[in-house]
Scaffold this motif. Structure first.
Motif, PDB file in Angstrom:
ATOM      1  N   VAL A   1       0.836  -1.197   0.000  1.00  0.00           N
ATOM      2  CA  VAL A   1       0.000   0.000   0.000  1.00  0.00           C
ATOM      3  C   VAL A   1       0.875   1.253   0.000  1.00  0.00           C
ATOM      4  N   GLU A   2       0.325   2.310  -0.557  1.00  0.00           N
ATOM      5  CA  GLU A   2       0.957   3.631  -0.545  1.00  0.00           C
ATOM      6  C   GLU A   2      -0.090   4.645  -0.111  1.00  0.00           C
ATOM      7  N   ALA A   3       0.333   5.824   0.251  1.00  0.00           N
ATOM      8  CA  ALA A   3      -0.611   6.867   0.636  1.00  0.00           C
ATOM      9  C   ALA A   3      -1.513   7.209  -0.545  1.00  0.00           C
ATOM     10  N   TYR A   4      -2.812   7.338  -0.277  1.00  0.00           N
ATOM     11  CA  TYR A   4      -3.765   7.628  -1.344  1.00  0.00           C
ATOM     12  C   TYR A   4      -3.468   8.960  -2.012  1.00  0.00           C
ATOM     13  N   LEU A   5      -2.936   9.916  -1.254  1.00  0.00           N
ATOM     14  CA  LEU A   5      -2.587  11.205  -1.842  1.00  0.00           C
ATOM     15  C   LEU A   5      -1.476  11.071  -2.870  1.00  0.00           C
TER      16      LEU A   5
END
Length: 452
Positions: free
Chosen positions: A423-427
């Motif tokens: 996962v990565e930051a949605y931003l």
């Protein structure tokens, strides 16, 4: 035509025709807001004025009207239940084009019960047009109180990283006098709410979807407004795009096989050899770019390989970039299936514990400790909510303590998954930073999770 013949006649182009594709990229936008704010009528007006209605559709609408004004909302409300109740239930997609641009419109429901459909429409949109029905609010008050769905849809669009938000103040034709004052008061309230929520507003426009004022042509009825029409604003908005530089991240959606060289299955299966079946791993690139010769790594197996070939549609190309669908062929046989990720070696940091913003869409509340299925990219894993840190009050925009999240509530949560995920930051990225939450008992989509 056989698979082998298809490969032999496949053309070779450069860079996925990326320059031309991005330069003419259509704008995807949704209409949002409360029930009966005029979203379907607005879309019908855009289609009607841009001549995007087929002759038989227009004839059917005229016959149905029987001499009365045409109900433009019927152009999007296609379900029988929608026509009977006069509300939008499912997301309806429509297409039209002007001389300068193509558009893909999503008509999202305004009813709270169908907020999940609005979230679906917002997830892939470049812009959101949030309608405000001025006849439903006290525009003489200071400040003007906004409807809950106006605030909720604006916040959801903002949380889902819809980069361009436009407010359209509709039904000003229903006000007999002081239309300029009414518009100014509501505009001030919208801009104050947006500033408090951190929403960058790209325009606030007075419109009459029914009459056509300021939708595609300037209104002659409101000389006090000299700004652009809604269509002019939409034509000037940029389409969102994921970053093209940096590491590659490619979710595998499906795998195809085709014969290359001599007879399929004969000899060793290497991309450069003859007499083998090549496998292409297809998906939409989340970020970065890929070209032949790149070294890549597979998640979760950790195996590495070189890219032997990149495909786009039926073409072999030099390179594909973020936002484009690509088929990656490797130089050797690697065990890869749907749900895996192809990435630049060492560029991801898988984790099984992370925080995020959860928009809850299910009538059954979200509770701590309960197990759910989550989908990240094309991979399904079990997960549980380890804690609910807060709930967002959509009226005050303050965080409140919460032990659970009810339907249509938004909260900050901690998540623990059964297996690590990249996962990565949605931003930073809308593909790797978003998950959907599914109830394992009912199989309902229960929530949208955005990684912090």
């Amino acid at each position: 035509m056989s698979n082998q013949e298809q490969v032999q006649v496949t053309a070779h182009v450069t860079h996925c025709e990326a320059g031309e594709e991005i330069a003419h990229k259509a704008l995807r936008f949704l209409t949002a807001g409360s029930v009966d704010d005029g979203k379907s009528t607005l879309i019908g007006r855009l289609l009607f004025d841009s001549r995007a209605i087929l002759a038989d559709q227009l004839d059917a609408l005229e016959k149905r009207a029987a001499g009365a004004p045409i109900d433009l909302s019927l152009l999007t409300d296609g379900l029988e239940a929608e026509r009977e109740q006069g509300i939008t239930i499912d997301v309806a997609y429509r297409y039209f084009a002007t001389k300068t641009r193509k558009f893909i419109i999503a008509d999202a429901p305004g009813h709270e019960q169908y907020t999940r459909n609005m979230v679906t429409a917002a997830a892939g949109s470049d812009a959101a047009v949030v309608l405000v029905d001025i006849t439903k609010i006290d525009w003489k008050a200071s400040p003007v109180p906004l409807l809950a769905q106006t605030r909720r849809h604006s916040l959801l669009a903002h949380l889902l990283r819809v980069p361009n938000i436009v407010f359209a103040i509709n039904k000003l034709d229903a006000i007999e006098q002081d239309t300029d004052v009414a518009f100014a008061n509501v505009k001030a309230s919208l801009e104050g709410f947006a500033a408090q929520a951190g929403i960058e507003v790209k325009g606030v426009i007075p419109v009459s979807a029914l009459r056509g004022d300021n939708v595609t042509t300037p209104s002659a009825n409101w000389p006090w407004y000299q700004g652009p029409t809604l269509l002019q604003v939409l034509e000037a908005l940029p389409a969102s795009d994921e970053r093209h530089d940096g590491a590659l991240l490619h979710p595998v959606q499906y795998v195809t096989r085709d014969s290359v060289g001599n007879v399929a299955g004969e000899g060793e299966a290497t991309a450069s050899g003859t007499g083998h079946q090549s496998r292409a791993f297809w998906g939409r690139i989340a970020h970065g770019a890929v070209k032949a010769g790149d070294e890549v790594q597979i998640f979760p197996s950790g195996q590495t390989a070189l890219v032997a070939e990149v495909r786009h549609s039926a073409l072999v190309v030099d390179q594909c970039e973020a936002g484009q669908s690509a088929g990656i062929v490797l130089d050797r046989q690697v065990d890869i299936s749907r749900g895996d990720w192809i990435h630049t070696p060492g560029s991801i940091k898988p984790t099984d514990t992370f925080s995020g913003t959860l928009a809850w869409l299910d009538t059954e509340p979200a509770v701590v400790g309960r197990k759910y299925w989550v989908r990240h990219g094309n991979r399904w894993v079990q997960a549980r909510i380890s804690s609910i840190d807060s709930r967002l009050d959509i009226h005050s925009l303050e965080d409140r303590e919460a032990g659970e999240l009810a339907v249509n509530e938004i909260g900050r949560v901690q998540i623990q998954t059964q297996q690590p995920l990249p996962v990565e930051a949605y931003l930073d990225n809308r593909i790797s930073g978003a998950l959907i939450v599914v109830d394992p008992t009912t199989n309902r989509t229960s929530g949208a999770l955005l990684v912090k």
